[in-house]
Write an enzyme that holds these catalytic residues in place. Structure first.
Site, mmCIF file in Angstrom:
data_model
loop_
_atom_site.group_PDB
_atom_site.id
_atom_site.type_symbol
_atom_site.label_atom_id
_atom_site.label_comp_id
_atom_site.label_asym_id
_atom_site.label_seq_id
_atom_site.Cartn_x
_atom_site.Cartn_y
_atom_site.Cartn_z
ATOM 1 N N GLY A 13 0.822 -1.209 0.000
ATOM 2 C CA GLY A 13 0.000 0.000 0.000
ATOM 3 C C GLY A 13 0.850 1.251 0.000
ATOM 4 N N GLU A 63 12.194 -2.172 -5.736
ATOM 5 C CA GLU A 63 11.184 -2.257 -6.779
ATOM 6 C C GLU A 63 11.762 -1.836 -8.127
ATOM 7 O OE1 GLU A 63 7.622 -0.157 -5.826
ATOM 8 O OE2 GLU A 63 6.633 -0.748 -7.686
#
Lengths: 397, 379
Positions: free
Chosen positions: A132, A249
């Protein structure tokens, strides 16, 4: 026989005995990937068994310490395991955002108690995680996120909304960036919070993309109560955790630019089939031939760059600027690849439905690729990072 | 198999960079140009380069070489590219000595290679005949004259041809204009009657020569390698040459980029350093990315020259395309970002632009090599 050779023998015979034959066949599609978790329905008994056996050995995360559900292997042993799995064609037993995204942050920032609570369930596949980060009002400017977590006694009350939550509707727990102080500067009031998606007040809604159905969701939090002990690291220091994870990421997204595996058709094959060649074997369409050659050089240069950076790190070099350069170049390269595919294959590539068009896979992949330079930090954000942190260019006052 | 430099190669890089920065800065090239220097490079500097062993990196010790490889030569050339140092290292060693070592007979090699390595003699490759690199389009011919050969034709843009003692001449001994078959390589002393050399001053303050051969009589032992079979080894010479030249171009591109970056951090306009403007920051970051890609393809081409000859052709064309386009981008942007000052002769950045275009054209520009890459990739 060296210890490592003995280990190799042991691994090989264990795999031969324990990896079900069906789990030694190539994965046909995304549906063969095993994400596990509480809501997971195994594709087959073999898939369940394979995960269970590997998890019991700790080999879903071979290098983690045993107390966290890992195999406690050295990196040399883990490499042996990887090689032997590859040799037998074993499928990865578990795909997990928990392993690749959350765990690195847990190892660095979490308390021992938190590690013991969460890491074993990540390793076994018992809990599936989602991330999130982005919000409808906080994309590239992630630090301006608004989802709030207000301390009430021994828990936090979370309100707000997250967007681009991959598999938000299928995940069991979320690792989430929340605002824990409304009055402090924006980078000094963010915290990193873990909570159960089954908590009252959590709801998700899938998002349809220009490419069709997607794993993305928007996730809503309405007075969600989260135990205070689920805050990772120090309160209001979550931005440090976030930056650490974003770098991970980027590294993964960069791999997008890598050439695809051999079983799919290559761009030159597509070009030759769609455009034809003359007697000398030269593509009949000279302009596209030139574009294809230029693209291939770009793609090969990118692959060689990843190799070079690996070689330099192996010789003690600093990866330094690598992640933003690779993220930027890799995602732009993949977009070019998809555009070129359309140009080479022509109208056939623009089919949307039906078996004749393979359910529009080429068109859908092309559309999906447009997000490569948006997700995980836009290309523009990567260029900002390179300009400031690598090139040392000054910031505007 | 590594694309990284090992410890020894890193040390070589450091010593070469400090050598060129100290002894052959860009101002040295300016002086050669302004003085219309007779040789166009410093013989004294050349002697020092020879003493360092840089002229013999890839040659065996029997010929006075170091028994290393093209990667080491590339490392030195990259360093020389940073200061645009004018020397015959590329023309005489990367092309000339490379060609002789590849196809020469034992006697030819034993006679000449040690002299090239010591710098006593200079070689030049006499290949191109028109405005463009086009290695099959050879009209210069050698015909039998009893046991001997009679060489006639005109070579253009022979790098450093004005100072060469020995030419390696590509001549047609059979077939017609565009045939790959029928090309042969000859060793020709520049003093041989009938050889005429005209120096041509180029935009980069370096020199090409127009070399004409007017019925030059050559002994039978001037033929290098196989009669009519010169094309295949010639391509290897060109591919190695482009790998090394790309390394020089990488050095120039890095230097021009770093100088421009420094300028962005010093120059103020609108009350701010121009380096704070995002319009320039993003372009600088994009150049950096292209330079990172260029480093990799150049290292791979040099690696192939040493370790994987079967992949050299494609690796070399790939490197020349990527490096040429990157150098074009970086030199263009360097001038633009320097603004008006970049257009003045006094500012050195213009020298990089000038050398860039010559290096791009030399042995085939990006368009030539893009076409070749497609052919080598089977489409």
């Amino acid at each position: 026989m060296s210890e490592l050779d003995a280990f190799r023998e042991e691994v090989r015979s264990w795999l031969e005995e324990n990896c079900p034959p069906a789990m030694r066949t190539p994965m046909r599609s995304d549906e063969d990937v095993c994400w596990a978790g509480r809501q997971w329905q195994f594709q087959s008994e073999d898939q369940r068994l394979w995960l269970q056996r590997m998890a019991e050995k700790g080999w879903t995360v071979p290098e983690w310490p045993e107390k966290y559900g890992g195999g406690g292997l050295s990196s040399a042993e883990a490499r042996v395991l990887q090689q032997e799995m590859a040799a037998l064609g074993c499928r990865p037993p578990l795909a997990s955002l928990g392993i690749i995204m959350l765990a690195p942050a847990m190892f660095k920032f979490a308390s021992e108690e938190q590690k013991l609570e969460h890491l074993p369930k990540i390793a076994s596949g018992e809990i599936r995680w989602c991330q999130g980060y982005s919000e409808p009002g906080a994309g590239s400017d992630l630090a301006s996120l608004q989802t709030s977590a207000i301390r009430k006694g021994d828990h936090y009350v979370v309100n707000g909304s997250k967007i681009w939550t991959s598999y938000g509707d299928k995940a069991d727990w979320i690792f989430c960036l929340v605002r824990t102080d409304a009055n402090a500067p924006k980078r000094e009031s963010i915290s990193f919070l873990l909570f159960d998606m089954a908590s009252p007040g959590v709801s998700t809604s899938p998002i349809q993309l220009i490419s069709g159905a997607s794993p993305f969701c928007q996730t809503f939090f309405d007075d969600v109560e989260v135990p205070a002990r689920n805050l990772v690291g120090e309160v209001n220091k979550g931005w440090t955790v976030a930056k650490y994870l974003l770098q991970h990421e980027r590294n993964m997204a960069a791999a997008l630019g890598r050439s695809r595996s051999g079983k799919k058709k290559t761009l030159p094959q597509i070009a030759v089939e769609a455009l034809g060649t003359d007697d000398a074997g030269t593509l009949k369409e000279p302009v596209l031939r030139q574009k294809l050659a230029r693209f291939q050089i770009r793609e090969q240069a990118f692959t060689l760059t990843m190799q070079r950076i690996g070689d330099e790190m192996a010789r003690g070099g600093d990866p330094g600027p690598a992640s933003s350069v690779l993220k930027y170049y890799g995602s732009e390269t993949n977009k070019q690849r998809r555009e070129l595919w359309l140009a080479l294959a022509g109208m056939d590539s623009l089919g949307w439905e039906g078996e004749v068009f393979d359910e529009g896979i080429v068109a859908r992949s092309w559309l999906r690729s447009k997000a490569n330079s948006i997700e995980g930090g836009t290309s523009e954000v990567q260029l900002n990072i390179i300009a400031k942190r690598v090139l040392g260019l000054p910031s505007a006052v | 198999m590594s694309l990284a430099l090992d410890e020894q190669q890193r040390l070589l890089q450091e010593s070469a960079e400090s050598f060129f920065a100290g002894k052959a800065p860009v101002s040295a090239l300016r002086r050669l140009r302004d003085d219309k220097d007779e040789t166009g490079f410093s013989r004294e500097l050349w002697q020092q380069m020879c003493q360092m062993g840089w002229t013999g990196t890839f040659l065996p010790e029997t010929y006075g070489g170091l028994g290393l490889g093209f990667k080491e030569l590339g490392v030195v050339m990259q360093a020389s590219g940073r200061t645009l140092s004018a020397s015959p290292l590329f023309s005489s060693i990367a092309l000339g000595a490379s060609c002789l070592s590849l196809v020469g007979s034992e006697a030819q090699k034993a006679r000449l290679l040690p002299q090239f390595v010591s710098g006593e003699k200079l070689a030049a490759l006499a290949l191109q005949e028109g405005a463009h690199h086009d290695p099959v389009n050879i009209a210069t011919s050698a015909t039998r004259e009893g046991d001997a050969w009679l060489l006639s034709g005109c070579k253009r843009h022979v790098a450093d041809g004005h100072t060469a003692d020995v030419f390696m001449v590509v001549a047609r001994t059979a077939g017609s204009a565009r045939d790959e078959q029928g090309l042969s390589l000859f060793l020709v002393d520049s003093g041989t009657p009938g050889v005429n050399v005209e120096r041509r001053f180029m935009v980069d303050s370096r020199n090409m020569a127009e070399v004409t051969f007017d019925k030059v009589l050559l002994d039978a032992d001037c033929l290098m390698g196989e009669l009519n079979g010169g094309y295949a080894p010639l391509q290897v010479v060109i591919d190695r040459g482009n790998a090394v030249l790309s390394a020089e171009m990488l050095g120039s591109a890095l230097e021009a980029f770093e100088r421009t970056l420094d300028y962005l951090k010093q120059r103020e306009q609108f009350g701010a350093l121009i380096g704070t403007f995002q319009a320039l920051q993003h372009r600088a970051a994009q150049m950096f990315c292209e330079l990172e890609m260029s480093r990799s393809v150049v290292m791979e081409a040099l690696r192939c020259a040493d370790e994987s000859p079967e992949q050299l052709a494609i690796a070399s064309s790939r490197a020349k395309v990527q490096m040429s386009e990157t150098l074009r981008l970086v030199t263009d942007e360097s001038i633009q970002m320097h603004g008006g000052i970049g257009m003045t002769d006094e500012e050195e950045i213009g020298f990089f632009l000038k050398r860039a275009r010559v290096a791009q054209q030399l042995l085939g520009d990006e368009h030539y090599h893009l076409n070749r890459f497609a052919g080598l990739s089977d489409y």
